[in-house]
Write a protein that holds these residues in place. Sequence first.
Motif, PDB file in Angstrom:
ATOM      1  N   TYR C  47       0.860  -1.192   0.000  1.00 55.89           N
ATOM      2  CA  TYR C  47       0.000   0.000   0.000  1.00 55.89           C
ATOM      3  C   TYR C  47       0.891   1.235   0.000  1.00 55.89           C
ATOM      4  O   TYR C  47       2.038   1.185   0.446  1.00 55.89           O
ATOM      5  N   PRO C  49       2.139   4.618   1.496  1.00 60.80           N
ATOM      6  CA  PRO C  49       2.033   5.328   2.773  1.00 60.80           C
ATOM      7  C   PRO C  49       1.661   6.784   2.534  1.00 60.80           C
ATOM      8  O   PRO C  49       1.764   7.277   1.420  1.00 60.80           O
ATOM      9  N   PRO C  50       1.212   7.497   3.569  1.00 60.78           N
ATOM     10  CA  PRO C  50       0.976   8.922   3.412  1.00 60.78           C
ATOM     11  C   PRO C  50       2.297   9.604   3.069  1.00 60.78           C
ATOM     12  O   PRO C  50       3.336   9.067   3.439  1.00 60.78           O
ATOM     13  N   PRO C  51       2.362  10.712   2.381  1.00 55.94           N
ATOM     14  CA  PRO C  51       1.223  11.565   2.055  1.00 55.94           C
ATOM     15  C   PRO C  51       0.441  11.135   0.814  1.00 55.94           C
ATOM     16  O   PRO C  51      -0.710  11.544   0.696  1.00 55.94           O
ATOM     17  N   GLN C  52       1.013  10.342  -0.094  1.00 49.67           N
ATOM     18  CA  GLN C  52       0.163  10.048  -1.254  1.00 49.67           C
ATOM     19  C   GLN C  52      -0.871   8.976  -0.944  1.00 49.67           C
ATOM     20  O   GLN C  52      -1.908   8.928  -1.577  1.00 49.67           O
ATOM     21  N   GLY C  53      -0.565   8.136   0.027  1.00 51.25           N
ATOM     22  CA  GLY C  53      -1.565   7.164   0.437  1.00 51.25           C
ATOM     23  C   GLY C  53      -2.645   7.870   1.246  1.00 51.25           C
ATOM     24  O   GLY C  53      -2.362   8.818   1.977  1.00 51.25           O
ATOM     25  N   HIS C  54      -3.898   7.448   1.116  1.00 52.47           N
ATOM     26  CA  HIS C  54      -4.982   8.183   1.780  1.00 52.47           C
ATOM     27  C   HIS C  54      -6.171   7.262   1.983  1.00 52.47           C
ATOM     28  O   HIS C  54      -6.133   6.084   1.611  1.00 52.47           O
ATOM     29  N   THR C  60      -7.406   6.246  -6.600  1.00 48.77           N
ATOM     30  CA  THR C  60      -6.131   5.525  -6.639  1.00 48.77           C
ATOM     31  C   THR C  60      -5.258   5.910  -5.463  1.00 48.77           C
ATOM     32  O   THR C  60      -5.341   7.012  -4.944  1.00 48.77           O
ATOM     33  N   ASN C  61      -4.382   4.978  -5.124  1.00 48.50           N
ATOM     34  CA  ASN C  61      -3.463   5.183  -4.020  1.00 48.50           C
ATOM     35  C   ASN C  61      -4.161   5.309  -2.675  1.00 48.50           C
ATOM     36  O   ASN C  61      -3.611   5.890  -1.755  1.00 48.50           O
ATOM     37  N   TYR C  64      -4.378   0.404   0.879  1.00 47.77           N
ATOM     38  CA  TYR C  64      -4.946  -0.896   0.567  1.00 47.77           C
ATOM     39  C   TYR C  64      -4.910  -1.805   1.784  1.00 47.77           C
ATOM     40  O   TYR C  64      -3.862  -2.048   2.360  1.00 47.77           O
ATOM     41  N   ASP C 257       2.069   4.058   8.675  1.00 45.77           N
ATOM     42  CA  ASP C 257       3.339   4.552   8.157  1.00 45.77           C
ATOM     43  C   ASP C 257       3.778   3.618   7.040  1.00 45.77           C
ATOM     44  O   ASP C 257       3.039   2.717   6.657  1.00 45.77           O
ATOM     45  N   GLU C 258       4.971   3.856   6.518  1.00 50.22           N
ATOM     46  CA  GLU C 258       5.339   3.073   5.349  1.00 50.22           C
ATOM     47  C   GLU C 258       5.555   1.606   5.679  1.00 50.22           C
ATOM     48  O   GLU C 258       5.563   0.758   4.806  1.00 50.22           O
TER      49      GLU C 258
END
Lengths: 344, 341, 623, 283
Positions: C47, C49-54, C60-61, C64, C257-258
């Motif tokens: 998945y 991670p933030p910041p692009q993960g939301h 998208t992004n 997951y 987190d990542e």
Amino acid sequence: MPAFLRRLAKNFLLRRLLAMFATIFLVVTLTFFMVRLMPGNPIEVYINQQMSLTGISYQEAQNQAASLYNIDLTSPIWVQWVDYMKKMAVGDFGYSFSSPGTPVIKMIVDYLPWTIFSVGISIFISFILGIFMGMYIAYKRGGWMDHILSSFASITSSVPNYLVGILLLIFFGVQLRIIPFSVMRGTAPAGVEPGFSLEYLWGIFAHAILPMLTYIISTIGGWILTMKNTTMTTMGEDYVLVAKARGLKESRIIVHYVGRNAILPLFTTLVMQVGLLIGGSPLIETIFVYKGIGYALSNSLAQRDYPVMQAIFLCITISVIFANFAADLLYSKLDPRIKSNVTE
Amino acid sequence: MSPASKPTSPVIELKNLVKSYNVRSGVMGKSRELRILENISFTLNRGEILSIVGESGCGKTTVGKVAAGIIKPTSGEILYEGKNPWTLPKHEFTEYRRKVQMIHQDPYQSLNPVQRIYDIISAPLFRHKKVKNYKEAREKVKELLQRVDLSPVDDFIDKNPHQLSGGQRQRVAIARTLTVDPEFIVADEAVSMLDISIRLSVVDLMLKLKEDLGVTYLFITHDLAIAKYFGKGGRIAVMYLGRIMETGPTLEIIHNPMHPYTRILLSSIPEADPEKTRSKKHIQLRSLDIPSLMDLPKGCKFHPRCPLWLAGKCDQDEPSLQEASPGHWVSCFNPQSGPVA
Amino acid sequence: MNRAKWIKYVGIITLLMAVVLVFLSGCARETQTDSNERVLHGAPGIYPPPPQGHFNIYITNNIYLGIYLDLVEQTLAFYNWPEDKWIPLLATDWNLDTTKNQFVVHLRKGVKFHDGTDFTSRDVVTSFYIPYLMNLAVWQYFDKVEAPDPYTVIFHFNHPSTVADRYILRVTYMVADSVYGEIAREVQSWADEEIYLKGLQEKRDKGEKLPISIEELDRRWNKVAGLRAKTMDKFRSFRPERRIGTGPFTVDIKDVDESQITLRRFAGYWDANKIQYDKVVLYNGETPIITPMLLAKEIDFATHGFPIATERQLKKTGFRIMRPPTFGGAGVAFNHDVYPLNRKEVRQAIAYAINRDEVAAVTLGEAAKPCKFVTGFSDTLVHRWLKPEYAKMLNTYEFDTVKAARILESIGFKRGIDGFWIDDKGKRLKLKLLCILEYADFASAGENVSLQLKKFGIDAPMRAVTAPQFPEDANQGRFDMMIRVWGAGHPHPHFSLYNDLISYNYPMKLGKGMNFPMRQNVAPWGNIDLELLIRSSAEGFDIEKQKDSIGKVAVSLNHLLPILPLYERYGNSPLLEGVRVAPLPEESPYYLNNLYLDNFLVLMMMQGQLQPAVLPGHNGGTR
Amino acid sequence: MSLNEILQLIRKDKVGMVGFFVLLGLILMSYVGPYVIPLDEVVRVDRIYEAPTLAHPLGMDNMGRDIFSEIVHGGRDVLTVAILTGVLSTLIAFFLGAFSGFIGGKIDTFIMWVVDVFLTIPRFPLLLVLAAVITLDNIYLLSGLLAILSWPPLARSVRSQVLSVKTRDYIEAAKLLDLGTYHIIFKEILPNLMGYVIINFIFSMTAAVYSQVGLIFLGLVPLSGQNWGLMIQMAWTRGAIFYTGSLAYILAPIIVIALFQWAAIAFSRSLETIFNPRLRGAS
């Protein structure tokens, strides 16, 4: 030509800066086209991801993609290029394609410090340890330490660094269970407030150990070998022989005559390495799930997230060019022989 | 060419020659002009020897390179047989190039380490079509080696430079210049790196060539003693910080030096008789430091070191070369005379 | 620097190293968690991670969660695959009214979202209008979702189908109106108009008469398109802080987190007494990243596809390997633009020449079952969906190189002196085999097929490309043969056949793909249009009619072999019992649920069958 | 310098000698070995990841094939690419660097700028694009590509070498003797760089192995056939590194590659003493 223009044209720093911007411009342009020409585009990648992830049909995934991506990939590529250059000139890096609400600049700010932190420290440690070891084995040439360290150096510098990372993980993490790597993944300890608390600093350092160890192991060999080489060359120089003839103390010769002059050429390499550090290492950061710029790069590459990739490449380009410039400056400062540059 | 053909025609003339560079100190520093040579003029006739004497850094090597056509002067004129080589068409320039040769100071650097002696000497022979084939070339190379007293020739011809001694190498370098029948040779400190014992034999060889071939020499040295020996029948020019301080026939300069600088140089030559050396009166310099070219003093460039300077005069105006006696020129407000005691 | 200083410098370096080691051991402190907490460690996949993960679902992004999404957000029901039964979750019951073309759902009462709001029909409507905005397939079947009262939802069909129930009950997750309501209202404001216009467009395409003028249609169409774009723009950058659902666990963006996501127990869960865990930690990473974590026994369950070597090591380490089906696998697709692959005899010969047992054994070992019936969908669906008259028409292509050779000879091919086949035009057979490099099973299958064909006398060198590059080559038809997926994770074969024959085929406009002509002459039925048959195979409520369509397509695929399914992939999902999870029963029908779609682990957790290994009070934590 | 002298010098440096023989052994194994030991292509489902035995000293791979035979067959392409890339990139770097340094002026500035640009272009997308545009499925194209990517740094250092040789007196003498540009470049300058070039050739060979394996590992080079790099890639994606029984599958190619790299570097170090300019009397 008016006098002040002529003076400007003669100003070395200005000329140098202009050349640098020309390089940046060219490289950014080349990168732009390269990125766009890469096989696969973000929409395609998304469609295929969705299909394999959720088992939906192509049509369905395509419909989703069409409404999801508000990006223009249909206008002529040079129009896109002009647009990109215009925006970049005012510092607008745009938004991530694959994560539409996220400004690219925010991602860079979020990821870059971790890479600078981990790679920076490892370059420093690797350099210091490397030059000491290199100098040591140059003096003890032919001794058992020389054989061990030289062989170690040539092997580690020839094995790709991601393999070093994997081997570290497997032998120390899985087989021997020395490194509790599962909690060392990531950049910061979970649940600790970021700040200048000892716990947090302790935490981020601990989390960076595995990538740092990998970088150190894979770069230290180069320093050892180069340092050994330059030390040996310097030891044969006339002034060292003269110093020996003058009966100076061995330690004084080692430090003031050999050491100084042997390290000198390495400093420029060091500075150039620092330029490369911005790139991070996509593979290492992925292996250790370390949230640096390399991790962002490999993710954006996999998703063909053009704006993110371009911004990262721009960072790399700029830092490499400025590091080269700094290396030149440093070189002329450190080496008395080229104090002044003669032009006709 | 026979030595008698044009006995007194000037071979080379330098007129008010100036050489300067733009220099930047550091990467970001401002660029400024650095004058290496200032207003150098002299004339050399065929078969003559002019020795240029001076401390290192005085610009004497630059004068040699300008005369040899390696460095282009910033202003002023150089005339070779009455023509300025820098305005010549290309083929005439190359001809001038060939007529003027140079013997370098360091015999370790002047011979290519990866070539054999045969290669070094035969290359110009082939290039200028002096020989047609290997056999001829080999004969010619042997002849040239013979001429510079490298015998037995077969011991040398197939060796690499690093297998030879300094003196032998310098002889090879001389032999190489002879391949193109030079008229004018610039000998830049040609013997300074050789052992004292070998120096004289190489100098003698050069003199012999002058006799045999009528070569004109510009002999550059920091050593007045060797200049005295080599240029006995010729002239001397003493240089200091890019300027000629004094020039005249060798014997005149030796016996009647007028410039304080020349006198100081002469006083430091060791004599063959140690008693004489000891009794020699050493003239003391005011300062041992040579001023930087970047920061030249006002007035006479020598005055900060000159024991005989005239306050208010030497530190204000720069003297020009004046003919003190026929052929003897000096640039000083307070010239001396008589031999150095 | 004298000797003493030297020693000082060396000392500093040594100290530095020591500090590193201290840090190294120091970080072990982090592993200590509250000893009373019962934690499950999972691995959903990769998945961002933030910041692009939301947390904006459908964009998208988004972060997951894989199979663990069911622990945060829930669907109306769960599905029991082997028994073809529904397990009610947020819906208590539902019925299909074929006369009114309606699907009526009654909702569970007393369900609360993580933010404390009640779950009502309003949330369900919102949960369906967001997918409408995203053009999701669920809206292929109905044109309106209504909420007559807080606990009833009515779906109006416009394209009735038996597959619609799964979309309603299981595919669409229930999100909170408090979060998505505003967007959903906006969608609703123009959705009816758009659906109406879409219907008119369909008529227009068919050449039927329209109630409004073409100009009027275009004008209204443009207006709706503008509204849609406006809503979409807003939705794209919509970023909720939390993922509000009705599930037993909550997740906050701060918990991501990542490296990992931490799910925390939701006290207000409607079925809270069944949930035995306080926390679920999900680790980020693809197979090679997750494998060392598993081997260190840091993860309890993973759904990644593991190569044979890893599976062996996992067994050795003490993992139990679970094998739920995926209803898909790897097959060889042929480029029908390449001679002689466009001859069905050649494809059939290749089918006989490849030992599918061997391919399965070397690629995934026990996790791969060689395809028996070669229908393009899971063998487990054959008895349920193929009528006997169709089933007996299937050729099983038992490995038989003699037969394969005979087929080739029958169409004028010959063996050259080097043992390789020469086609009837005198050309030596050289067919490049394209496959994806990173997918170990595909690459292995490719290598094995290449070897087997070489042995048979067809030079088929493998060309492995990266995953992002692969679709490019596949769509553009830059291959002779390729290893690709077949099948789909759905109990109805329609979806498998759709993927097999339409997704990668020429109708996709992006390129020629494998360019298999969909109008074919098949023995007993003459000219048939496979595309039409596939599209109609899920329409309506008449299962028998659907079975006919499916039978015809399956037999056609079996005879013509536009693709050759090699094996069906089953999970080789490692389950660690005894550390954080108490041993699970030997057998359970849930183990035969689709690995990714109705995973047994989350289902068993929600039903209270997943127990912590050690009773509370003891250390049930990480170590 | 005579062959005898060289042999003597090699003998003096023990490590260099070992390196030399290892190198020789690997080259022999890779180019002659395939004719002696046939490639095992028999799939044995029951012998997947079998432990090493006398008959199969490195054990069996993921399809039950002999790993040793794969190692023997996997070297030729790797070494060929390394050698070709080494030759090509050294040639390009040598000529461009020497030309640039010799000619000087604006052309020099321009060439060095091109080198700068080349060094700054991010490798990753460049490779992706190139890999997509030209199908890199043969080793000659791959060598060419690697050479194009790897010449710039060497060109830069060749240039600085040329600049330093250029100021030597013997070059000035050659100019005075009007020996011509051709002679000066090819007879005076280049022979002096030979030692430097040979050592750098070895370095660019090892660099080519490094980047070649990297490219294959990342899947940017869809090579087929036997190749150590491909073996690592396959073994990696097949998780061989995680299973104690299959460690030989992934470690064998890693070890031969590391061995090759080590041997090349060790050998180049003894070459360094052979070509040490001091021996020839130039400083």
